[in-house]
Write a protein that holds these residues in place. Structure first.
Motif, PDB file in Angstrom:
ATOM      1  N   LYS A  23       0.836  -1.211   0.000  1.00 11.47           N
ATOM      2  CA  LYS A  23       0.000   0.000   0.000  1.00 11.47           C
ATOM      3  C   LYS A  23       0.867   1.257   0.000  1.00 11.47           C
ATOM      4  CE  LYS A  23      -3.801  -1.640   2.900  1.00 11.47           C
ATOM      5  NZ  LYS A  23      -4.474  -1.346   4.169  1.00 11.47           N
ATOM      6  N   GLU A  26       2.550   1.722  -3.446  1.00 12.19           N
ATOM      7  CA  GLU A  26       1.593   2.145  -4.481  1.00 12.19           C
ATOM      8  C   GLU A  26       1.021   3.536  -4.217  1.00 12.19           C
ATOM      9  OE1 GLU A  26      -1.314  -0.985  -4.546  1.00 12.19           O
ATOM     10  OE2 GLU A  26       0.027  -2.373  -5.590  1.00 12.19           O
ATOM     11  N   ILE A  28      -1.100   4.360  -1.816  1.00 11.04           N
ATOM     12  CA  ILE A  28      -2.436   4.319  -1.215  1.00 11.04           C
ATOM     13  C   ILE A  28      -2.386   4.948   0.178  1.00 11.04           C
ATOM     14  CG2 ILE A  28      -4.298   2.791  -0.401  1.00 11.04           C
ATOM     15  CD1 ILE A  28      -3.373   0.840  -2.663  1.00 11.04           C
ATOM     16  N   LYS A  53      -6.840   9.362   7.380  1.00 10.27           N
ATOM     17  CA  LYS A  53      -5.580   9.747   6.764  1.00 10.27           C
ATOM     18  C   LYS A  53      -5.036  10.986   7.427  1.00 10.27           C
ATOM     19  CE  LYS A  53      -5.890  11.408   2.491  1.00 10.27           C
ATOM     20  NZ  LYS A  53      -6.239  11.527   1.114  1.00 10.27           N
TER      21      LYS A  53
END
Length: 170
Positions: A23, A26, A28, A53
């Motif tokens: 993750k 990439e 994310i 987040k």
């Protein structure tokens, strides 16, 4: 605690499991997401909150949490926020995250972030070629009340929403 990384990774320092490492590779999740998730876990333990987040712009880190989780994250008398500010070395704001699929949801998100400045409304601006961006309208009299420079707040909102956001004064 619900976080973008698994519970095992929350409890360990320095390493991530292969799934969470992927993750991170990439894009994310970010290094900041991992750092803030682990800090929140150390502070709050296994409470029933959702950390979505963390977004950083300039001297400000915005922590996006689930619906109704802001008071728990801030802590009694702001004790958790004080620890986060000390650990992260930057100013911290905690806001309730939402999808922001409508202008009403984006207005609530912007109001939380820009507080104590007042948000008048949100417009969708259509560009030639079909692209769109959001224009957050802030009362001109509240220009000095913004918690950060407008460019930094635009960057934070754009990262949270996933679409370009501009701040205008009316």
């Amino acid at each position: 605690m619900k976080a973008p990384i698994c519970e095992v990774c929350l409890k360990t320092d320095d390493i991530l499991c292969p799934a969470d490492e992927k993750k991170l590779q990439e894009g994310i999740i970010s290094e900041l997401d991992v750092k803030v998730a682990r800090l929140l876990y150390k502070l709050l333990g296994d409470v029933d909150i959702e950390f979505k987040k963390a977004v950083e712009a300039g001297d400000l880190i915005v922590i996006v949490v689930g619906e109704g989780d802001v008071p728990i994250t801030i802590g009694k008398g702001g004790k958790n926020i004080k620890i986060l500010i000390r650990e992260l070395g930057k100013r911290v704001r905690v806001i309730e995250g939402m999808k922001a699929e409508s202008t009403d949801e984006l207005k609530k998100l912007a109001s939380d972030l820009l507080y104590p400045a007042g948000v008048f409304g949100v417009n969708v601006v259509y560009r030639p070629g079909g692209e769109t961006y959001y224009k957050v309208l802030v009362f001109g009299r509240d220009r000095k009340k913004l918690p950060e420079k407008p460019e930094i707040l635009e960057s934070v909102l754009s990262q949270i929403v996933g679409n370009e956001v501009k701040i205008s004064f009316v």
